[in-house]
Scaffold this motif. Structure first.
Motif, PDB file in Angstrom:
ATOM      1  N   ASN A 286      -1.428  -0.750  -0.726  1.00 32.06           N
ATOM      2  CA  ASN A 286      -1.366  -0.245  -2.103  1.00 32.06           C
ATOM      3  C   ASN A 286      -1.357   1.281  -2.137  1.00 32.06           C
ATOM      4  O   ASN A 286      -0.622   1.895  -2.924  1.00 32.06           O
ATOM      5  N   ARG A 287      -2.179   1.886  -1.273  1.00 36.85           N
ATOM      6  CA  ARG A 287      -2.197   3.356  -1.209  1.00 36.85           C
ATOM      7  C   ARG A 287      -0.852   3.895  -0.726  1.00 36.85           C
ATOM      8  O   ARG A 287      -0.351   4.902  -1.237  1.00 36.85           O
ATOM      9  N   GLN A 288      -0.292   3.202   0.256  1.00 35.33           N
ATOM     10  CA  GLN A 288       1.005   3.627   0.780  1.00 35.33           C
ATOM     11  C   GLN A 288       2.084   3.512  -0.295  1.00 35.33           C
ATOM     12  O   GLN A 288       2.974   4.359  -0.397  1.00 35.33           O
ATOM     13  N   TRP A 289       1.987   2.471  -1.108  1.00 37.71           N
ATOM     14  CA  TRP A 289       2.955   2.290  -2.188  1.00 37.71           C
ATOM     15  C   TRP A 289       2.835   3.405  -3.226  1.00 37.71           C
ATOM     16  O   TRP A 289       3.848   3.894  -3.750  1.00 37.71           O
ATOM     17  N   GLU A 290       1.611   3.818  -3.505  1.00 36.93           N
ATOM     18  CA  GLU A 290       1.411   4.937  -4.430  1.00 36.93           C
ATOM     19  C   GLU A 290       2.001   6.222  -3.851  1.00 36.93           C
ATOM     20  O   GLU A 290       2.578   7.036  -4.586  1.00 36.93           O
ATOM     21  N   ASP A 291       1.863   6.395  -2.535  1.00 34.74           N
ATOM     22  CA  ASP A 291       2.470   7.564  -1.879  1.00 34.74           C
ATOM     23  C   ASP A 291       3.991   7.530  -2.008  1.00 34.74           C
ATOM     24  O   ASP A 291       4.636   8.569  -2.216  1.00 34.74           O
ATOM     25  N   ILE A 292       4.560   6.343  -1.872  1.00 32.70           N
ATOM     26  CA  ILE A 292       6.013   6.200  -1.993  1.00 32.70           C
ATOM     27  C   ILE A 292       6.466   6.568  -3.403  1.00 32.70           C
ATOM     28  O   ILE A 292       7.466   7.278  -3.589  1.00 32.70           O
TER      29      ILE A 292
ATOM     30  N   GLU B 107      10.581  10.020   3.286  1.00 33.47           N
ATOM     31  CA  GLU B 107      10.816   8.751   2.592  1.00 33.47           C
ATOM     32  C   GLU B 107      11.003   7.610   3.594  1.00 33.47           C
ATOM     33  O   GLU B 107      10.463   6.514   3.414  1.00 33.47           O
ATOM     34  N   TYR B 108      11.761   7.889   4.645  1.00 30.64           N
ATOM     35  CA  TYR B 108      12.004   6.875   5.677  1.00 30.64           C
ATOM     36  C   TYR B 108      10.698   6.475   6.362  1.00 30.64           C
ATOM     37  O   TYR B 108      10.416   5.281   6.549  1.00 30.64           O
ATOM     38  N   ILE B 109       9.885   7.468   6.713  1.00 24.38           N
ATOM     39  CA  ILE B 109       8.610   7.196   7.395  1.00 24.38           C
ATOM     40  C   ILE B 109       7.669   6.408   6.489  1.00 24.38           C
ATOM     41  O   ILE B 109       7.030   5.438   6.916  1.00 24.38           O
ATOM     42  N   ASN B 110       7.590   6.828   5.223  1.00 28.08           N
ATOM     43  CA  ASN B 110       6.717   6.122   4.273  1.00 28.08           C
ATOM     44  C   ASN B 110       7.138   4.665   4.106  1.00 28.08           C
ATOM     45  O   ASN B 110       6.295   3.761   4.053  1.00 28.08           O
ATOM     46  N   GLN B 111       8.444   4.443   4.017  1.00 24.67           N
ATOM     47  CA  GLN B 111       8.936   3.080   3.831  1.00 24.67           C
ATOM     48  C   GLN B 111       8.668   2.229   5.064  1.00 24.67           C
ATOM     49  O   GLN B 111       8.298   1.051   4.952  1.00 24.67           O
ATOM     50  N   ARG B 112       8.840   2.818   6.244  1.00 30.29           N
ATOM     51  CA  ARG B 112       8.560   2.087   7.483  1.00 30.29           C
ATOM     52  C   ARG B 112       7.084   1.699   7.557  1.00 30.29           C
ATOM     53  O   ARG B 112       6.743   0.569   7.935  1.00 30.29           O
ATOM     54  N   LYS B 113       6.210   2.637   7.203  1.00 31.27           N
ATOM     55  CA  LYS B 113       4.776   2.347   7.217  1.00 31.27           C
ATOM     56  C   LYS B 113       4.444   1.209   6.255  1.00 31.27           C
ATOM     57  O   LYS B 113       3.672   0.303   6.580  1.00 31.27           O
ATOM     58  N   HIS B 114       5.053   1.264   5.073  1.00 30.72           N
ATOM     59  CA  HIS B 114       4.781   0.228   4.078  1.00 30.72           C
ATOM     60  C   HIS B 114       5.305  -1.131   4.533  1.00 30.72           C
ATOM     61  O   HIS B 114       4.633  -2.161   4.369  1.00 30.72           O
ATOM     62  N   ASP B 115       6.490  -1.142   5.128  1.00 34.44           N
ATOM     63  CA  ASP B 115       7.048  -2.397   5.647  1.00 34.44           C
ATOM     64  C   ASP B 115       6.159  -2.979   6.743  1.00 34.44           C
ATOM     65  O   ASP B 115       5.938  -4.198   6.800  1.00 34.44           O
ATOM     66  N   ASP B 116       5.655  -2.118   7.621  1.00 35.57           N
ATOM     67  CA  ASP B 116       4.753  -2.582   8.687  1.00 35.57           C
ATOM     68  C   ASP B 116       3.478  -3.182   8.101  1.00 35.57           C
ATOM     69  O   ASP B 116       2.979  -4.210   8.583  1.00 35.57           O
ATOM     70  N   LEU B 117       2.960  -2.546   7.065  1.00 30.20           N
ATOM     71  CA  LEU B 117       1.746  -3.059   6.419  1.00 30.20           C
ATOM     72  C   LEU B 117       2.007  -4.398   5.742  1.00 30.20           C
ATOM     73  O   LEU B 117       1.156  -5.296   5.782  1.00 30.20           O
ATOM     74  N   LEU B 118       3.170  -4.547   5.133  1.00 27.29           N
ATOM     75  CA  LEU B 118       3.512  -5.822   4.500  1.00 27.29           C
ATOM     76  C   LEU B 118       3.620  -6.933   5.543  1.00 27.29           C
ATOM     77  O   LEU B 118       3.181  -8.066   5.304  1.00 27.29           O
ATOM     78  N   ARG B 119       4.204  -6.614   6.697  1.00 28.18           N
ATOM     79  CA  ARG B 119       4.298  -7.615   7.770  1.00 28.18           C
ATOM     80  C   ARG B 119       2.912  -7.989   8.284  1.00 28.18           C
ATOM     81  O   ARG B 119       2.628  -9.167   8.536  1.00 28.18           O
ATOM     82  N   GLU B 120       2.061  -6.982   8.435  1.00 23.58           N
ATOM     83  CA  GLU B 120       0.697  -7.258   8.888  1.00 23.58           C
ATOM     84  C   GLU B 120      -0.059  -8.088   7.853  1.00 23.58           C
ATOM     85  O   GLU B 120      -0.812  -9.007   8.207  1.00 23.58           O
ATOM     86  N   GLU B 121       0.160  -7.777   6.586  1.00 23.00           N
ATOM     87  CA  GLU B 121      -0.481  -8.541   5.511  1.00 23.00           C
ATOM     88  C   GLU B 121      -0.037  -9.999   5.547  1.00 23.00           C
ATOM     89  O   GLU B 121      -0.858 -10.917   5.428  1.00 23.00           O
ATOM     90  N   LYS B 122       1.264 -10.217   5.736  1.00 25.91           N
ATOM     91  CA  LYS B 122       1.790 -11.580   5.808  1.00 25.91           C
ATOM     92  C   LYS B 122       1.211 -12.326   7.004  1.00 25.91           C
ATOM     93  O   LYS B 122       0.833 -13.507   6.901  1.00 25.91           O
ATOM     94  N   SER B 123       1.119 -11.643   8.137  1.00 27.69           N
ATOM     95  CA  SER B 123       0.561 -12.259   9.340  1.00 27.69           C
ATOM     96  C   SER B 123      -0.898 -12.656   9.131  1.00 27.69           C
ATOM     97  O   SER B 123      -1.327 -13.746   9.540  1.00 27.69           O
ATOM     98  N   LEU B 124      -1.659 -11.791   8.483  1.00 29.75           N
ATOM     99  CA  LEU B 124      -3.073 -12.089   8.231  1.00 29.75           C
ATOM    100  C   LEU B 124      -3.223 -13.224   7.221  1.00 29.75           C
ATOM    101  O   LEU B 124      -4.134 -14.055   7.341  1.00 29.75           O
ATOM    102  N   GLU B 125      -2.337 -13.279   6.239  1.00 29.88           N
ATOM    103  CA  GLU B 125      -2.366 -14.390   5.280  1.00 29.88           C
ATOM    104  C   GLU B 125      -2.131 -15.716   5.992  1.00 29.88           C
ATOM    105  O   GLU B 125      -2.800 -16.724   5.706  1.00 29.88           O
ATOM    106  N   GLN B 126      -1.188 -15.730   6.925  1.00 32.80           N
ATOM    107  CA  GLN B 126      -0.926 -16.947   7.694  1.00 32.80           C
ATOM    108  C   GLN B 126      -2.116 -17.302   8.579  1.00 32.80           C
ATOM    109  O   GLN B 126      -2.441 -18.481   8.760  1.00 32.80           O
TER     110      GLN B 126
END
Length: 278
Positions: A199-205, A245-264
């Motif tokens: 969420n913080r990363q999304w606010e940064d974006i 912008e590219y770095i921020n988006q990559r970080k956010h995508d990585d966090l989303l993948r980690e979030e999905k993995s933890l949900e599973q």
């Protein structure tokens, strides 16, 4: 008469094939929880599939649209199937606690659904247990096998050696990962931390997008006059913003993948804890 003879011949061939499979093909004593199973029907001209949930129990969708828990014998009843085939990687059965949990949940919550031999059948139900979506097109066994290969890395199908033998519950539970409520709490805490970071990363974006918009609005098109130096600074700043912008988006995508993995992981731990308590 010819039809009866043909069915009889196919039935004989099916029986021989099953005996050969059980004699020559590698067998497994017990499927894993969440293993995908199938057996032959109508002299192996069709197949029936389901999900193993442990303790000699299988969740299936029958031809009346009932989602129910059955024994191995009930699973093959009504057809000419003799063997039950188990998803495997090499010589070892593979399964997923999450798949088993979905099957149990569907049996408890859905109970009955539409059934069609081709367009809403047992294979599509089994696929739904894998991907979590009833609206799928895995209506043939070969399609289901491809999905199982992709999802569980299953490259083989082993014959269940003696499905009539009911294994001791403690023996089955010994194959489960030893998850506890403490493990669940730990993963939930990790998930919460990742969500907050995401969420913080999304606010940064979003803040960065405002900077880009402001930078673009104050670009050369708005200048009364320009110099080569000023234009170079603008281009350099544009490139910096693009890189950020590219770095921020990559970080956010990585966090989303980690979030999905933890949900599973949460779903998997919950499934095994539920199976142990059940």
């Amino acid at each position: 008469m010819l039809g009866i003879q043909l069915i009889g011949a196919l039935g004989m061939k099916s029986a021989v094939n099953h005996v050969v499979d059980k004699t020559i093909r590698s067998t497994v004593k017990e499927p894993k929880v969440g293993s995908i199973l199938y057996t032959g029907l109508l002299a192996d001209t069709m197949e029936h599939s389901g999900v193993y949930i442990g303790n000699n129990r299988i969740v299936e969708l029958d031809n009346k649209g009932h989602i129910k828990v059955v024994t191995p014998q009930e699973f093959i009843n009504g057809g000419t199937g003799i063997n039950i085939y188990v998803s495997a990687q090499g010589k070892y059965p593979v399964g997923s606690g999450l798949i088993a949990e979905r099957a149990i949940q569907y049996e408890q919550d859905v109970i009955i659904k539409d059934y069609h031999l081709l367009f809403d059948n047992c294979h599509m139900f089994t696929a739904a247990c894998i991907i979590g979506d009833f609206d799928n097109s895995y209506s043939y066994l070969w399609m289901l096998k491809d999905l199982v290969k992709e999802s569980l890395s299953a490259d083989n199908w082993l014959v269940w050696q003696d499905p009539q033998k009911c294994c001791d519950k403690k023996e089955i539970e010994a194959t489960y990962p030893n998850y506890t409520s403490q493990d669940l709490a730990c993963v939930l805490a990790q998930l919460q931390a990742v969500r907050e970071q995401s969420n913080r990363q999304w606010e940064d974006i979003k803040a960065h997008c405002r900077l880009v918009h402001e930078h673009t609005a104050n670009g050369p098109a708005s200048w009364f006059c320009t110099t080569e130096s000023r234009l170079e600074n603008y281009v350099r700043r544009s490139q910096e913003l693009e890189q950020i912008e590219y770095i921020n988006q990559r970080k956010h995508d990585d966090l989303l993948r980690e979030e999905k993995s933890l949900e599973q992981k949460v779903e998997e731990i919950t499934a095994y804890v539920s199976l142990r308590e059940g």
